[in-house]
Design a protein around this motif. Structure first.
Motif, PDB file in Angstrom:
ATOM      1  N   THR A 176       0.809  -1.225   0.000  1.00  0.00           N
ATOM      2  CA  THR A 176       0.000   0.000   0.000  1.00  0.00           C
ATOM      3  C   THR A 176       0.839   1.271   0.000  1.00  0.00           C
ATOM      4  OG1 THR A 176      -0.132   0.097   2.413  1.00  0.00           O
ATOM      5  CG2 THR A 176      -1.859  -1.151   1.258  1.00  0.00           C
ATOM      6  N   GLY A 177       2.149   1.151   0.111  1.00  0.00           N
ATOM      7  CA  GLY A 177       2.999   2.332   0.243  1.00  0.00           C
ATOM      8  C   GLY A 177       3.607   2.799  -1.064  1.00  0.00           C
ATOM      9  N   GLY A 178       4.202   3.964  -0.997  1.00  0.00           N
ATOM     10  CA  GLY A 178       4.848   4.536  -2.176  1.00  0.00           C
ATOM     11  C   GLY A 178       5.678   5.742  -1.782  1.00  0.00           C
ATOM     12  N   PRO A 179       6.099   6.518  -2.783  1.00  0.00           N
ATOM     13  CA  PRO A 179       6.975   7.659  -2.519  1.00  0.00           C
ATOM     14  C   PRO A 179       6.239   8.924  -2.072  1.00  0.00           C
ATOM     15  CG  PRO A 179       6.599   7.479  -4.865  1.00  0.00           C
ATOM     16  CD  PRO A 179       5.897   6.304  -4.215  1.00  0.00           C
ATOM     17  N   GLY A 180       4.914   8.883  -2.011  1.00  0.00           N
ATOM     18  CA  GLY A 180       4.155  10.083  -1.634  1.00  0.00           C
ATOM     19  C   GLY A 180       3.575  10.805  -2.828  1.00  0.00           C
ATOM     20  N   TYR A 181       3.742  10.250  -4.001  1.00  0.00           N
ATOM     21  CA  TYR A 181       3.162  10.812  -5.222  1.00  0.00           C
ATOM     22  C   TYR A 181       2.929   9.669  -6.193  1.00  0.00           C
ATOM     23  CZ  TYR A 181       7.875  10.305  -7.124  1.00  0.00           C
ATOM     24  OH  TYR A 181       9.080   9.800  -7.527  1.00  0.00           O
ATOM     25  N   SER A 182       2.139   9.911  -7.208  1.00  0.00           N
ATOM     26  CA  SER A 182       1.944   8.900  -8.244  1.00  0.00           C
ATOM     27  C   SER A 182       2.097   9.557  -9.608  1.00  0.00           C
ATOM     28  CB  SER A 182       0.569   8.238  -8.099  1.00  0.00           C
ATOM     29  OG  SER A 182      -0.447   9.194  -8.203  1.00  0.00           O
ATOM     30  N   TRP A 183       2.284   8.735 -10.604  1.00  0.00           N
ATOM     31  CA  TRP A 183       2.509   9.243 -11.948  1.00  0.00           C
ATOM     32  C   TRP A 183       1.974   8.235 -12.964  1.00  0.00           C
ATOM     33  CZ3 TRP A 183       5.779   6.118 -14.784  1.00  0.00           C
ATOM     34  CH2 TRP A 183       6.579   5.244 -14.053  1.00  0.00           C
ATOM     35  N   GLY A 184       2.020   8.591 -14.207  1.00  0.00           N
ATOM     36  CA  GLY A 184       1.574   7.743 -15.298  1.00  0.00           C
ATOM     37  C   GLY A 184       1.717   8.527 -16.592  1.00  0.00           C
ATOM     38  N   PRO A 185       1.257   8.075 -17.664  1.00  0.00           N
ATOM     39  CA  PRO A 185       0.539   6.830 -17.897  1.00  0.00           C
ATOM     40  C   PRO A 185       1.496   5.661 -18.103  1.00  0.00           C
ATOM     41  CG  PRO A 185       0.663   8.045 -19.946  1.00  0.00           C
ATOM     42  CD  PRO A 185       1.334   8.894 -18.879  1.00  0.00           C
ATOM     43  N   ILE A 186       0.922   4.520 -18.370  1.00  0.00           N
ATOM     44  CA  ILE A 186       1.693   3.294 -18.595  1.00  0.00           C
ATOM     45  C   ILE A 186       2.507   3.447 -19.871  1.00  0.00           C
ATOM     46  CG2 ILE A 186       1.491   0.817 -19.071  1.00  0.00           C
ATOM     47  CD1 ILE A 186      -1.301   1.060 -17.587  1.00  0.00           C
ATOM     48  N   GLY A 220      -4.877  -1.656 -10.453  1.00  0.00           N
ATOM     49  CA  GLY A 220      -5.636  -2.072 -11.627  1.00  0.00           C
ATOM     50  C   GLY A 220      -6.558  -0.965 -12.109  1.00  0.00           C
ATOM     51  N   ASN A 221      -6.658  -0.832 -13.407  1.00  0.00           N
ATOM     52  CA  ASN A 221      -7.512   0.170 -14.059  1.00  0.00           C
ATOM     53  C   ASN A 221      -7.201   1.601 -13.648  1.00  0.00           C
ATOM     54  OD1 ASN A 221      -9.052  -1.517 -15.766  1.00  0.00           O
ATOM     55  ND2 ASN A 221     -10.248  -2.182 -14.003  1.00  0.00           N
ATOM     56  N   ASN A 222      -5.962   1.864 -13.263  1.00  0.00           N
ATOM     57  CA  ASN A 222      -5.542   3.232 -12.934  1.00  0.00           C
ATOM     58  C   ASN A 222      -4.141   3.443 -13.504  1.00  0.00           C
ATOM     59  OD1 ASN A 222      -4.911   5.717 -11.923  1.00  0.00           O
ATOM     60  ND2 ASN A 222      -5.445   5.244  -9.811  1.00  0.00           N
ATOM     61  N   ALA A 223      -4.081   3.898 -14.737  1.00  0.00           N
ATOM     62  CA  ALA A 223      -2.810   4.054 -15.451  1.00  0.00           C
ATOM     63  C   ALA A 223      -1.915   5.128 -14.860  1.00  0.00           C
ATOM     64  CB  ALA A 223      -3.078   4.373 -16.924  1.00  0.00           C
ATOM     65  N   ASN A 224      -2.454   5.955 -13.975  1.00  0.00           N
ATOM     66  CA  ASN A 224      -1.671   7.031 -13.372  1.00  0.00           C
ATOM     67  C   ASN A 224      -1.390   6.786 -11.889  1.00  0.00           C
ATOM     68  OD1 ASN A 224      -1.417   8.883 -15.643  1.00  0.00           O
ATOM     69  ND2 ASN A 224      -3.635   8.992 -15.512  1.00  0.00           N
TER      70      ASN A 224
END
Length: 187
Positions: free
Chosen positions: A134-144, A164-168
């Motif tokens: 459930t963790g990460g760097p504190g931000y998300s990015w995309g697309p695939i 799943g179903n969230n390319a970003n």
């Protein structure tokens, strides 16, 4: 004579008031003109700043450290096992850029792999600082980038994990395919 003097004072007062009114009107018009000019300058300055910022971003992402097509090679240590890796910047420039940025910051030091699948798909998933997926760097990015068209990830592929179903939704988590696996594309 006194009425003539009073009459002159009335006219003098009226002329004086008219001059004051005209001076006041001129000041109001000057202030309005100055405000309009200042607003125009501020809008032009803001537009120039936005254009420069967009130009700098375009330049960075076109010619910066992520733009080279030369693959990056390195060694990953997973529980004492050394894995040689090659990251292809030509096929996945954003993914490689984000992954190497986190490596340079020391983000992955001390982080263990939290998921090993042994049926259906065959991957080792790592990169979660919480250790539970459930963790990460504190931000998300995309697309695939560069997902296989036939949905078959070949053995040896390192790819970024996401929801799943969230390319970003990519962040720091990645998976290593240790046996060819069919991972369906999202809708």
């Amino acid at each position: 004579m006194s009425s003539k003097k009073k009459q002159q004072n009335i006219y003098m007062d009226a002329a004086k008031r008219m001059a004051e009114f005209q001076a006041s009107q001129t000041a109001v018009e000057t202030n309005a003109s100055r405000k309009s000019r200042d607003l125009s300058k501020a809008l032009i300055g803001s537009a120039v700043a936005i254009v420069l910022a967009l130009g700098a971003q375009w330049t960075y992402f076109s010619f910066g450290p992520q733009s080279s097509t030369t693959p990056i090679t390195g060694v990953m240590d997973i529980n004492g096992a050394k894995l040689d890796m090659t990251l292809d910047r030509a096929d996945a420039p954003k993914a490689v850029g984000e992954f190497t940025k986190l490596i340079k910051k020391g983000f992955y030091k001390g982080i263990s792999c939290h998921r090993l699948t042994t049926s259906g798909i065959f991957v080792l998933q790592c990169g979660d600082p919480k250790g539970d997926g459930t963790g990460g760097p504190g931000y998300s990015w995309g697309p695939i980038e560069n997902a296989p068209k036939d949905n078959i990830y070949k053995s040896g592929v390192l790819a970024m994990a996401r929801q799943g179903n969230n390319a970003n939704s990519m962040g720091s988590q990645f998976f290593i395919v240790y046996q060819d696996s069919t991972i369906p594309a999202d809708s």
